[in-house]
Design a protein around this motif. Structure first.
Motif, PDB file in Angstrom:
ATOM      1  N   SER A   1      -1.342   7.258  -7.960  1.00 37.23           N
ATOM      2  CA  SER A   1      -2.830   7.616  -7.653  1.00 37.23           C
ATOM      3  C   SER A   1      -3.174   9.093  -8.190  1.00 37.23           C
ATOM      4  CB  SER A   1      -3.321   7.317  -6.344  1.00 37.23           C
ATOM      5  OG  SER A   1      -2.530   8.101  -5.479  1.00 37.23           O
TER       6      SER A   1
ATOM      7  N   GLU B   1      -1.542  -2.360  -4.535  1.00 38.20           N
ATOM      8  CA  GLU B   1      -1.184  -3.448  -5.553  1.00 38.20           C
ATOM      9  C   GLU B   1      -0.513  -4.736  -5.076  1.00 38.20           C
ATOM     10  OE1 GLU B   1      -0.502  -1.787  -9.569  1.00 38.20           O
ATOM     11  OE2 GLU B   1       1.187  -3.219  -9.563  1.00 38.20           O
TER      12      GLU B   1
ATOM     13  N   THR C   1      -5.632   9.885  -0.009  1.00 35.21           N
ATOM     14  CA  THR C   1      -5.649   8.995  -1.357  1.00 35.21           C
ATOM     15  C   THR C   1      -4.328   8.371  -1.416  1.00 35.21           C
ATOM     16  OG1 THR C   1      -5.118  10.731  -3.063  1.00 35.21           O
ATOM     17  CG2 THR C   1      -7.480  10.063  -2.566  1.00 35.21           C
TER      18      THR C   1
ATOM     19  N   GLY D   1      -6.599   4.825  -8.815  1.00 32.48           N
ATOM     20  CA  GLY D   1      -5.193   4.228  -8.918  1.00 32.48           C
ATOM     21  C   GLY D   1      -4.828   4.126 -10.066  1.00 32.48           C
TER      22      GLY D   1
ATOM     23  N   THR E   1      -5.164  -4.295  -8.196  1.00 33.62           N
ATOM     24  CA  THR E   1      -4.684  -3.248  -8.431  1.00 33.62           C
ATOM     25  C   THR E   1      -6.013  -2.013  -8.184  1.00 33.62           C
ATOM     26  OG1 THR E   1      -3.250  -1.525  -9.470  1.00 33.62           O
ATOM     27  CG2 THR E   1      -4.890  -2.772 -10.588  1.00 33.62           C
TER      28      THR E   1
ATOM     29  N   THR F   1       0.750  -1.312  -0.161  1.00 34.85           N
ATOM     30  CA  THR F   1      -0.122   0.027  -0.042  1.00 34.85           C
ATOM     31  C   THR F   1       0.899   1.187  -0.016  1.00 34.85           C
ATOM     32  OG1 THR F   1      -0.286   0.177   2.333  1.00 34.85           O
ATOM     33  CG2 THR F   1      -1.860  -1.026   1.227  1.00 34.85           C
TER      34      THR F   1
ATOM     35  N   THR G   1       3.553   2.549 -10.024  1.00 35.07           N
ATOM     36  CA  THR G   1       2.227   2.660  -9.523  1.00 35.07           C
ATOM     37  C   THR G   1       1.819   4.028  -8.947  1.00 35.07           C
ATOM     38  OG1 THR G   1       2.284   1.743  -7.138  1.00 35.07           O
ATOM     39  CG2 THR G   1       1.899   0.315  -9.196  1.00 35.07           C
TER      40      THR G   1
ATOM     41  N   HIS H   1     -11.018   0.682  -0.890  1.00 33.32           N
ATOM     42  CA  HIS H   1     -10.201   0.293  -2.159  1.00 33.32           C
ATOM     43  C   HIS H   1     -10.864   0.078  -3.388  1.00 33.32           C
ATOM     44  CE1 HIS H   1      -7.721  -2.207  -4.612  1.00 33.32           C
ATOM     45  NE2 HIS H   1      -6.643  -1.394  -4.523  1.00 33.32           N
TER      46      HIS H   1
ATOM     47  N   THR I   1      -1.584   1.783 -12.573  1.00 33.42           N
ATOM     48  CA  THR I   1      -0.612   1.190 -12.600  1.00 33.42           C
ATOM     49  C   THR I   1      -0.029   1.076 -14.045  1.00 33.42           C
ATOM     50  OG1 THR I   1       0.106  -1.225 -12.181  1.00 33.42           O
ATOM     51  CG2 THR I   1      -2.123  -0.828 -12.895  1.00 33.42           C
TER      52      THR I   1
ATOM     53  N   ASN J   1      -2.705   4.244  -3.306  1.00 30.09           N
ATOM     54  CA  ASN J   1      -3.105   3.017  -4.068  1.00 30.09           C
ATOM     55  C   ASN J   1      -2.568   1.770  -3.432  1.00 30.09           C
ATOM     56  OD1 ASN J   1      -0.484   4.004  -5.006  1.00 30.09           O
ATOM     57  ND2 ASN J   1      -0.534   1.880  -6.224  1.00 30.09           N
TER      58      ASN J   1
ATOM     59  N   GLY K   1      -7.195   2.198  -6.491  1.00 30.25           N
ATOM     60  CA  GLY K   1      -6.983   3.364  -5.634  1.00 30.25           C
ATOM     61  C   GLY K   1      -7.431   3.274  -4.157  1.00 30.25           C
TER      62      GLY K   1
ATOM     63  N   GLY L   1     -10.874  -1.043  -6.800  1.00 26.17           N
ATOM     64  CA  GLY L   1      -9.930  -1.841  -7.606  1.00 26.17           C
ATOM     65  C   GLY L   1     -10.344  -2.757  -8.694  1.00 26.17           C
TER      66      GLY L   1
END
Lengths: 228, 224
Positions: B154, A158, A154, B182, A185, A144, B152, A203, B184, A156, A187, A205
């Motif tokens: 945001s 993954e 904010t 997000g 993946t 994270t 990655t 999240h 990537t 993200n 935000g 995603g």
């Protein structure tokens, strides 16, 4: 002869990525997954603490487009667990790598998932653990990262998934082939107006099956030259 | 009778309190997924360089009330007009700020959404911007944070709905909100010439409070 040539060029064009890709939604899309974990704050995940996530699938795309989470009585849930923090870097960019971790996606014909406040509780994560596992796997990486400069808290998250089971495991790779890794993946936010008490992050995603693509830029001249 | 009146007053106060709390809640308006690209793109080997413009196109799998969507049609989004103003480097992190731009949502049944390669091209953004523009709004304070070490990041921005065929569905005092996503570069499905895969949402700051129809008789019956 001309038909043969056309077919060959069309096949070559596909192979070399000269055909414009059409839009196709993510294999698995959700809104939301909520994360929680004992002793973790949005900007600090102490070494050894466990991150857990629960969520509901909002849509499926290829190759799982035959599933529809919006038609009853089916509910599709996401349960992420066992992610162990390796510690958080100092701000203003709070990056936390996690080791281990697993994911389960289930199909439940008795919908009951709700993001009850202050987990763990009577409904969380248990509401997200019932039903038939359609995909299960282990994370081979997960992190994270939260931006301490943002107005809406904010960032993200993954991770990569090695699929290991579930009724739909064969769909994660090419026919007859090995499963492709899953890319989890999207935000993150911990902006209070969109949060539920007791959770760390919201999240938004998706997961796609990250199959290797033998794709390379080319030109028509190069394509033709291969068949001369 | 007096007891009933007191109960009624207490209930009314409680309802008022609940209503106020609901008005503070935020409303998920749009959920979108797609890819981003730069145009202009003075240096294709860099992202967020001076002179670059940020654009995004993709699908909108979630259109939520008070917007109304026709499920038989495709929904798409287009983010554009954002020009890079400043890029800060913090180790492996880039913080890129942009001028105001727009985010628009379209509903269409005629042409399939097609990303193509090296946008802008013959199909992108055009196949994402045909049909009815059901919502458009301004993006301000757009900031993209990207970690070049793991590929990655945001973005987030303030959003204010300003137009579109369904702008009337959103009350005048509830048109401000925000968006985040997000990003990537690690997906193998990113078409050539696009930078990132994007998964984002738009929220309205003040959710329209849902009303419940009822009669005085029904209300009184709750306390008998």
């Amino acid at each position: 002869m001309r038909a043969w040539t056309t077919t060959l060029i069309a096949a070559a064009a596909l192979a070399f990525g000269l055909v414009a890709p059409a839009a196709a939604g993510p294999a698995i899309d959700w809104d939301p997954v909520f994360f929680y974990g004992s002793g973790i704050t949005p900007t600090n995940s102490p070494l050894g603490s466990q991150l857990i996530g629960v969520g509901t699938v909002s849509s499926f795309g290829p190759p799982l487009e035959f599933l529809n989470p919006n038609i009853g009585p089916y509910e599709y849930t996401i349960y992420v667990f066992g992610l162990i923090s390796q510690g958080t870097s100092p701000g203003p960019f709070y990056l936390t790598n996690y080791s281990g971790g697993s994911i389960e996606i289930r199909e439940d014909t008795t919908p009951d998932a709700s993001f009850d406040a202050n987990p763990p509780n009577a409904g969380v994560p248990s509401d997200f653990q019932d039903g038939t596992p359609i995909l299960t796997g282990n994370f081979t990486s997960f992190f994270t990262q939260i931006d301490g400069l943002s107005a809406h808290n904010t960032g993200n998250a993954e991770g990569n998934i090695q699929w290991t089971g579930g009724t739909l495991l064969p769909y994660t790779g090419p026919a007859g082939g090995e499963p492709c890794p899953g890319l989890f993946t999207g935000g993150l936010t911990y902006y209070p107006p969109v949060m539920i008490p007791g959770y760390l992050y919201r999240h938004d995603g998706k997961i796609d099956f990250n199959c290797p693509t033998p794709n390379a830029p080319s030109t028509w001249g190069k394509v033709k030259s291969q068949y001369r | 009778m007096k007891r009933l009146a007191i109960a009624f007053l207490v209930a009314s106060f409680a309802l008022g309190t609940v209503g106020a709390r609901m008005a503070d809640a935020q409303l998920l308006l749009v959920d979108y997924v797609g890819f981003d690209y730069e145009f202009p793109d003075p240096d294709p080997s860099q992202f967020g360089e001076a002179g670059s413009g940020y654009n995004g196109v993709g699908e909108v799998p979630g259109v939520f009330a008070p917007l109304v969507s026709d499920p038989s049609k495709e929904h798409s989004y287009f983010i554009t007009g954002l020009l890079q103003t400043n890029t800060q480097v913090f180790g492996t992190f880039l913080v890129i700020d942009y001028t105001p731009g727009t985010l628009s949502v379209y509903e269409d049944s005629s042409t399939p959404l097609t990303y193509g390669i090296n946008p802008p091209n013959a199909t992108a953004p055009s196949t994402f911007t045909d049909g009815d523009q059901i919502l458009t709004g301004t993006l301000t304070n757009f900031r993209f944070v990207f970690n070049t070490a793991n590929g990655t990041g945001s973005y987030e921005a303030s959003f204010e709905a300003t137009g579109g065929t369904q702008i009337g569905n959103i009350p005048l005092n509830q048109r401000k909100g925000w968006t985040f996503a997000g990003a990537t570069s690690n997906s193998t499905g990113i078409p050539q010439g696009y930078y990132h895969q994007i998964d984002g949402q738009v929220f309205l700051d003040n959710a329209p409070t849902p009303g419940i129809k009822g009669t005085w008789g029904q209300l009184k019956a709750n306390f008998r």
